[in-house]
Design a protein around this motif. Structure first.
Motif, PDB file in Angstrom:
ATOM      1  N   ALA A 118      40.472  40.041  45.866  1.00 16.51           N
ATOM      2  CA  ALA A 118      39.599  40.164  47.033  1.00 16.51           C
ATOM      3  C   ALA A 118      39.441  38.809  47.712  1.00 16.51           C
ATOM      4  O   ALA A 118      38.387  38.171  47.651  1.00 16.51           O
ATOM      5  CB  ALA A 118      38.238  40.708  46.619  1.00 16.51           C
ATOM      6  N   GLY A 119      40.531  38.333  48.321  1.00 14.34           N
ATOM      7  CA  GLY A 119      40.426  37.125  49.129  1.00 14.34           C
ATOM      8  C   GLY A 119      41.087  35.893  48.574  1.00 14.34           C
ATOM      9  O   GLY A 119      40.985  34.812  49.173  1.00 14.34           O
ATOM     10  N   GLY A 120      41.777  35.985  47.436  1.00 13.27           N
ATOM     11  CA  GLY A 120      42.446  34.821  46.878  1.00 13.27           C
ATOM     12  C   GLY A 120      43.696  34.451  47.669  1.00 13.27           C
ATOM     13  O   GLY A 120      44.211  35.234  48.472  1.00 13.27           O
ATOM     14  N   ARG A 121      44.183  33.232  47.450  1.00 10.74           N
ATOM     15  CA  ARG A 121      45.390  32.771  48.163  1.00 10.74           C
ATOM     16  C   ARG A 121      46.573  33.680  47.855  1.00 10.74           C
ATOM     17  O   ARG A 121      47.361  34.018  48.723  1.00 10.74           O
ATOM     18  CB  ARG A 121      45.692  31.330  47.745  1.00 10.74           C
ATOM     19  CG  ARG A 121      46.976  30.750  48.340  1.00 10.74           C
ATOM     20  CD  ARG A 121      46.871  30.614  49.847  1.00 10.74           C
ATOM     21  NE  ARG A 121      48.078  30.068  50.425  1.00 10.74           N
ATOM     22  CZ  ARG A 121      49.147  30.786  50.765  1.00 10.74           C
ATOM     23  NH1 ARG A 121      49.147  32.107  50.557  1.00 10.74           N
ATOM     24  NH2 ARG A 121      50.199  30.238  51.306  1.00 10.74           N
ATOM     25  N   PHE A 122      46.727  34.060  46.616  1.00 13.40           N
ATOM     26  CA  PHE A 122      47.735  35.039  46.206  1.00 13.40           C
ATOM     27  C   PHE A 122      46.998  36.173  45.484  1.00 13.40           C
ATOM     28  O   PHE A 122      46.712  36.061  44.286  1.00 13.40           O
ATOM     29  CB  PHE A 122      48.784  34.403  45.285  1.00 13.40           C
ATOM     30  CG  PHE A 122      49.652  33.393  45.955  1.00 13.40           C
ATOM     31  CD1 PHE A 122      50.775  33.788  46.652  1.00 13.40           C
ATOM     32  CD2 PHE A 122      49.335  32.038  45.895  1.00 13.40           C
ATOM     33  CE1 PHE A 122      51.578  32.861  47.287  1.00 13.40           C
ATOM     34  CE2 PHE A 122      50.129  31.098  46.515  1.00 13.40           C
ATOM     35  CZ  PHE A 122      51.260  31.500  47.225  1.00 13.40           C
ATOM     36  N   PRO A 123      46.660  37.250  46.201  1.00  9.18           N
ATOM     37  CA  PRO A 123      45.874  38.333  45.592  1.00  9.18           C
ATOM     38  C   PRO A 123      46.663  39.067  44.514  1.00  9.18           C
ATOM     39  O   PRO A 123      47.548  39.869  44.799  1.00  9.18           O
ATOM     40  CB  PRO A 123      45.551  39.250  46.782  1.00  9.18           C
ATOM     41  CG  PRO A 123      46.596  38.944  47.800  1.00  9.18           C
ATOM     42  CD  PRO A 123      46.976  37.510  47.620  1.00  9.18           C
ATOM     43  N   CYS A 124      46.331  38.768  43.266  1.00  8.66           N
ATOM     44  CA  CYS A 124      47.029  39.356  42.119  1.00  8.66           C
ATOM     45  C   CYS A 124      46.211  40.513  41.570  1.00  8.66           C
ATOM     46  O   CYS A 124      45.028  40.349  41.261  1.00  8.66           O
ATOM     47  CB  CYS A 124      47.238  38.275  41.047  1.00  8.66           C
ATOM     48  SG  CYS A 124      48.011  38.861  39.531  1.00  8.66           S
ATOM     49  N   LEU A 125      46.826  41.665  41.432  1.00  5.42           N
ATOM     50  CA  LEU A 125      46.149  42.846  40.893  1.00  5.42           C
ATOM     51  C   LEU A 125      46.158  42.785  39.369  1.00  5.42           C
ATOM     52  O   LEU A 125      47.215  42.807  38.742  1.00  5.42           O
ATOM     53  CB  LEU A 125      46.842  44.121  41.364  1.00  5.42           C
ATOM     54  CG  LEU A 125      46.942  44.341  42.878  1.00  5.42           C
ATOM     55  CD1 LEU A 125      47.727  45.616  43.175  1.00  5.42           C
ATOM     56  CD2 LEU A 125      45.570  44.385  43.509  1.00  5.42           C
ATOM     57  N   ASP A 126      44.980  42.677  38.795  1.00 10.00           N
ATOM     58  CA  ASP A 126      44.846  42.665  37.338  1.00 10.00           C
ATOM     59  C   ASP A 126      43.554  43.385  37.003  1.00 10.00           C
ATOM     60  O   ASP A 126      42.492  42.782  36.912  1.00 10.00           O
ATOM     61  CB  ASP A 126      44.827  41.233  36.802  1.00 10.00           C
ATOM     62  CG  ASP A 126      44.857  41.188  35.279  1.00 10.00           C
ATOM     63  OD1 ASP A 126      44.827  42.276  34.661  1.00 10.00           O
ATOM     64  OD2 ASP A 126      44.908  40.081  34.715  1.00 10.00           O
ATOM     65  N   PHE A 127      43.659  44.692  36.813  1.00  8.66           N
ATOM     66  CA  PHE A 127      42.456  45.507  36.678  1.00  8.66           C
ATOM     67  C   PHE A 127      41.645  45.151  35.445  1.00  8.66           C
ATOM     68  O   PHE A 127      40.421  45.085  35.501  1.00  8.66           O
ATOM     69  CB  PHE A 127      42.840  46.988  36.639  1.00  8.66           C
ATOM     70  CG  PHE A 127      41.664  47.916  36.774  1.00  8.66           C
ATOM     71  CD1 PHE A 127      41.002  48.031  37.986  1.00  8.66           C
ATOM     72  CD2 PHE A 127      41.218  48.666  35.702  1.00  8.66           C
ATOM     73  CE1 PHE A 127      39.908  48.884  38.122  1.00  8.66           C
ATOM     74  CE2 PHE A 127      40.128  49.523  35.827  1.00  8.66           C
ATOM     75  CZ  PHE A 127      39.472  49.626  37.047  1.00  8.66           C
ATOM     76  N   ALA A 128      42.321  44.920  34.310  1.00  4.95           N
ATOM     77  CA  ALA A 128      41.560  44.724  33.073  1.00  4.95           C
ATOM     78  C   ALA A 128      42.109  43.623  32.176  1.00  4.95           C
ATOM     79  O   ALA A 128      41.679  43.522  31.027  1.00  4.95           O
ATOM     80  CB  ALA A 128      41.488  46.037  32.289  1.00  4.95           C
ATOM     81  N   GLY A 129      43.062  42.803  32.650  1.00  7.60           N
ATOM     82  CA  GLY A 129      43.434  41.657  31.835  1.00  7.60           C
ATOM     83  C   GLY A 129      44.894  41.467  31.484  1.00  7.60           C
ATOM     84  O   GLY A 129      45.206  40.830  30.478  1.00  7.60           O
ATOM     85  N   GLY A 130      45.827  41.958  32.286  1.00  4.49           N
ATOM     86  CA  GLY A 130      47.239  41.734  31.993  1.00  4.49           C
ATOM     87  C   GLY A 130      47.596  40.262  31.982  1.00  4.49           C
ATOM     88  O   GLY A 130      48.284  39.772  31.078  1.00  4.49           O
TER      89      GLY A 130
END
Length: 477
Positions: free
Chosen positions: A216-228
């Motif tokens: 939500a707004g990072g330079r590179f929005p990385c999807l990590d729902f629960a800790g990959g």
């Protein structure tokens, strides 16, 4: 004749009088309407009742969310003890059973205290790009009111304790690579430093407000729902570095070192599977449809991975082993973790199947080629599985499951947003880099201060006796 005429007129008159006149009906018709029109006092009463109803609905939602999140926190703690402790405890030789279990248990105490003192603040305080601040040190400002930056319907304390359980299990995963040869004093110092240097910065970068990799707004929005990335890649890569740094166990690989109790490991794996629902579905931070979606994805990913590993093993050895099946299930749980809240059920099974097969290949082929002694395959399962899951999240994530980038905006490759795979790759590389560099530095410090590896005599005797002065089993002759 006159009488007949008079009778007719009289009948007509009576009939006309009996008919309702329009002019007389109008007031009667308007009477109910005027009676139902609310007075100012009635309007206020209605507004008050609606406000009270809204408050009750909000309170009920908050109570339900809080109950689910406290349950999820307990489930995640169960993953460390007894889940991971039993899983790892059964895989080592008998003389090292208590030592490996004690390492998991120690994290339940050590990391919990560090988290309450400053860890939570470093991970979720402030809005820096790479690390938090000390605004919540000693749990200052962490009370029963929600922290709207992260979870608006549960107490701040609930969010804090839930995230604590993630911090507890992550360093415990590393011990699978260093099993049967890591000193307990070295474990305590190493894990303390690792928590501050590796875990806290990664947790803030991926999940913290303003984080470099925050979806939500990072330079590179990385999807990590629960800790990959935060949990599995970091611990898995650090485990590999530790295994390479420490060297092989005495006698490895010439001397057979089979698990001393697959029954313990089997029970531990099943507890991990159950606890993982708190890990993944709980990461919705509410008892809602997203939690249900993550729950289903988690289960199907694990199931498909168990099948994938078993089939691969069957093709190679002509039979499917219990150890292979439970290892495959854990690999699937690892891989589905970053994707659980972004993918639908069928892609979840694809991710699990891929993880089961590829992690089997890592454990049986790659480890043999390079010859490193990752005793309990922490890297082969968590490092490799986390990397696979993080990248495939970018492929299969859909806005219909979780519109994290806003309603109608594409999320992953299946939505046409293939650039997300690039963002996932950046997240993977950052997690690998932080874990690699941080672990090397921490190992050097630990070796200088306490030493990291048990000496030859201690290792031969077994860590249960040499490190703790007790045995897991007292067998009468």
């Amino acid at each position: 004749m006159k009488r007949a005429v008079l009778c007719c007129w009289f009948a007509i008159g009576v009939f006309m009088l009996a008919l309702p006149l329009p002019a007389q009906q109008a007031p009667a018709a308007s009477s109910p309407a005027s009676a139902s029109a609310p007075s100012p006092q009635n309007s206020k009463e209605i507004s008050d009742k609606l406000a009270q109803l809204d408050q009750r609905v909000t309170a009920a939602q908050a109570a339900g969310d809080n109950a689910w999140m406290l349950t999820s926190a307990a489930l995640v703690l169960m993953m460390t003890g007894p889940g991971l402790a039993l899983f790892y405890g059964g895989l080592v030789r008998r003389k090292n059973t208590l030592a490996i279990m004690m390492q998991s248990f120690a994290m339940m105490g050590l990391i919990s205290v560090l988290w309450a003192l400053v860890g939570y603040s470093l991970a979720f305080g402030g809005d820096g790009k790479f690390i938090g601040d000390f605004s919540h040190a000693f749990l200052r400002g962490v009370g029963v009111d929600p922290n709207v930056d992260y979870a608006g319907t549960i107490p701040h304390l609930t969010f804090m304790i839930y995230q604590m359980m993630f911090a507890v299990i992550t360093p415990a995963l590393i011990t699978g690579a260093t099993a049967e040869r890591m000193k307990f004093s070295g474990t305590v110092l190493f894990m303390t430093l690792w928590f501050f240097i590796v875990y806290a910065p990664l947790a803030h970068m991926v999940w913290g407000k303003g984080g470099f990799l925050n979806a939500a707004g990072g330079r590179f929005p990385c999807l990590d729902f629960a800790g990959g990335t935060v949990v599995h890649i970091s611990s898995g890569v650090s485990a590999l570095v530790c295994a390479l740094y420490m060297g092989k166990r005495i006698g490895f690989p010439k001397q057979p070192m089979p698990p001393h109790s697959l029954v313990l490991s089997f029970i531990g794996a099943c507890l991990l599977w159950v606890g993982w629902f708190g890990f993944n579905a709980g990461s919705a931070l509410a008892a809602n449809g997203l939690a249900a979606s993550a729950f289903v994805a988690t289960h199907l990913g694990a199931a498909a991975a168990a099948i994938g590993w078993s089939v691969a093993e069957w093709f190679k050895n002509g039979k499917a082993s219990a150890l292979g099946a439970i290892s495959g299930a854990v690999a699937g749980l690892v891989a589905i973790t970053p994707a659980a809240g972004f993918v639908r059920p069928m892609p979840a099974m694809v991710i699990g199947l891929a993880a089961g097969i590829l992690c089997y290949f890592m454990v049986t082929r790659v480890k043999a080629v390079f010859g490193y002694d990752d005793a309990l395959d922490a890297f082969g399962v968590h490092g490799a599985g986390g990397t696979i899951g993080a990248l495939l999240t970018g492929v299969f994530a859909q806005q219909i499951v979780n519109p994290i980038f806003g309603p109608g905006n594409p999320v992953g490759g299946r939505d046409g947003h293939w650039g997300q795979v690039g963002n996932q790759l950046v997240g993977v590389l950052v997690a690998w880099g932080v874990a690699l560099v941080g672990t090397i530095v921490i190992l050097k410090i630990t070796d200088l201060v306490t030493g990291f590896r048990a000496n030859e005599e201690q290792e031969t005797q077994g860590l249960d006796i040499s490190q703790h002065g007790e045995e897991a089993y007292y067998l009468e002759s």
